[in-house]
Motif scaffolding. Structure first.
Motif, mmCIF file in Angstrom:
data_model
loop_
_atom_site.group_PDB
_atom_site.id
_atom_site.type_symbol
_atom_site.label_atom_id
_atom_site.label_comp_id
_atom_site.label_asym_id
_atom_site.label_seq_id
_atom_site.Cartn_x
_atom_site.Cartn_y
_atom_site.Cartn_z
ATOM 1 N N UNK A 93 35.401 -51.292 33.713
ATOM 2 C CA UNK A 93 34.269 -50.374 33.686
ATOM 3 C C UNK A 93 34.706 -48.955 33.346
ATOM 4 N N UNK A 94 35.979 -48.621 33.564
ATOM 5 C CA UNK A 94 36.467 -47.272 33.269
ATOM 6 C C UNK A 94 36.666 -47.050 31.774
ATOM 7 N N UNK A 95 36.991 -48.111 31.049
ATOM 8 C CA UNK A 95 37.301 -47.961 29.624
ATOM 9 C C UNK A 95 36.163 -48.439 28.736
ATOM 10 N N UNK A 96 35.061 -48.854 29.314
ATOM 11 C CA UNK A 96 33.877 -49.292 28.566
ATOM 12 C C UNK A 96 34.183 -50.363 27.530
ATOM 13 N N UNK A 97 35.055 -51.298 27.854
ATOM 14 C CA UNK A 97 35.357 -52.404 26.963
ATOM 15 C C UNK A 97 36.297 -52.074 25.831
ATOM 16 N N UNK A 98 36.933 -50.916 25.841
ATOM 17 C CA UNK A 98 37.835 -50.525 24.763
ATOM 18 C C UNK A 98 39.241 -51.072 24.936
ATOM 19 N N UNK A 99 39.500 -51.775 26.002
ATOM 20 C CA UNK A 99 40.843 -52.254 26.283
ATOM 21 C C UNK A 99 40.763 -53.660 26.874
ATOM 22 N N UNK A 100 41.877 -54.356 26.860
ATOM 23 C CA UNK A 100 41.974 -55.705 27.401
ATOM 24 C C UNK A 100 43.120 -55.758 28.404
ATOM 25 N N UNK A 101 43.114 -56.725 29.328
ATOM 26 C CA UNK A 101 44.234 -56.858 30.259
ATOM 27 C C UNK A 101 45.488 -57.334 29.528
ATOM 28 N N UNK A 102 46.630 -56.908 30.016
ATOM 29 C CA UNK A 102 47.890 -57.296 29.375
ATOM 30 C C UNK A 102 48.240 -58.739 29.731
ATOM 31 N N UNK A 103 49.165 -59.303 28.976
ATOM 32 C CA UNK A 103 49.629 -60.664 29.250
ATOM 33 C C UNK A 103 50.328 -60.736 30.601
ATOM 34 N N UNK A 104 51.005 -59.663 30.987
ATOM 35 C CA UNK A 104 51.673 -59.627 32.290
ATOM 36 C C UNK A 104 50.643 -59.670 33.414
ATOM 37 N N UNK A 105 49.541 -58.948 33.258
ATOM 38 C CA UNK A 105 48.493 -58.975 34.276
ATOM 39 C C UNK A 105 47.891 -60.368 34.380
ATOM 40 N N UNK A 106 47.644 -60.995 33.248
ATOM 41 C CA UNK A 106 47.081 -62.359 33.232
ATOM 42 C C UNK A 106 48.034 -63.315 33.944
ATOM 43 N N UNK A 107 49.329 -63.228 33.632
ATOM 44 C CA UNK A 107 50.316 -64.132 34.235
ATOM 45 C C UNK A 107 50.411 -63.906 35.740
ATOM 46 N N UNK A 108 50.458 -62.650 36.175
ATOM 47 C CA UNK A 108 50.561 -62.365 37.601
ATOM 48 C C UNK A 108 49.289 -62.771 38.345
ATOM 49 N N UNK A 109 48.156 -62.645 37.700
ATOM 50 C CA UNK A 109 46.911 -63.066 38.314
ATOM 51 C C UNK A 109 46.888 -64.581 38.511
ATOM 52 N N UNK A 110 47.384 -65.311 37.536
ATOM 53 C CA UNK A 110 47.445 -66.778 37.672
ATOM 54 C C UNK A 110 48.452 -67.195 38.731
ATOM 55 N N UNK A 111 49.586 -66.533 38.786
ATOM 56 C CA UNK A 111 50.591 -66.856 39.809
ATOM 57 C C UNK A 111 50.032 -66.543 41.198
ATOM 58 N N UNK A 112 49.409 -65.394 41.349
ATOM 59 C CA UNK A 112 48.804 -65.032 42.624
ATOM 60 C C UNK A 112 47.682 -65.982 43.028
ATOM 61 N N UNK A 113 46.895 -66.418 42.059
ATOM 62 C CA UNK A 113 45.842 -67.386 42.338
ATOM 63 C C UNK A 113 46.399 -68.717 42.803
#
Length: 70
Positions: free
Chosen positions: A30-50
């Motif tokens: 919501x801060x970037x109004x859709x101008x950015x995407x999550x990084x691959x590292x964030x995706x990987x850490x989110x899956x590991x944490x899940x």
């Protein structure tokens, strides 16, 4: 009671495992109004944490909450 405690771990864990970008959009999107995407590292850490959250939730469910007494 242990069923509800285990659900507190399993449901967010499933969200992190199957929809890893959802957490990023809730926190930062919501801060970037859709101008950015999550990084691959964030995706990987989110899956590991899940996965870890699901594991802990199942552990609580299968032990009947005995692990919470330590």
């Amino acid at each position: 009671m242990t069923f509800f405690v285990s659900l507190l771990f399993i449901v967010p864990g499933l969200l992190g495992l199957f929809f890893p970008a959802f957490g990023w959009y809730i926190r930062y999107g919501w801060m970037v109004n859709g101008d950015s995407e999550p990084s691959e590292a964030f995706i990987a850490m989110s899956r590991i944490g899940g996965g870890l959250a699901i594991f802990f939730g199942l552990l609580v469910l299968l032990t009947g909450g005995a692990i919470l007494n330590y």
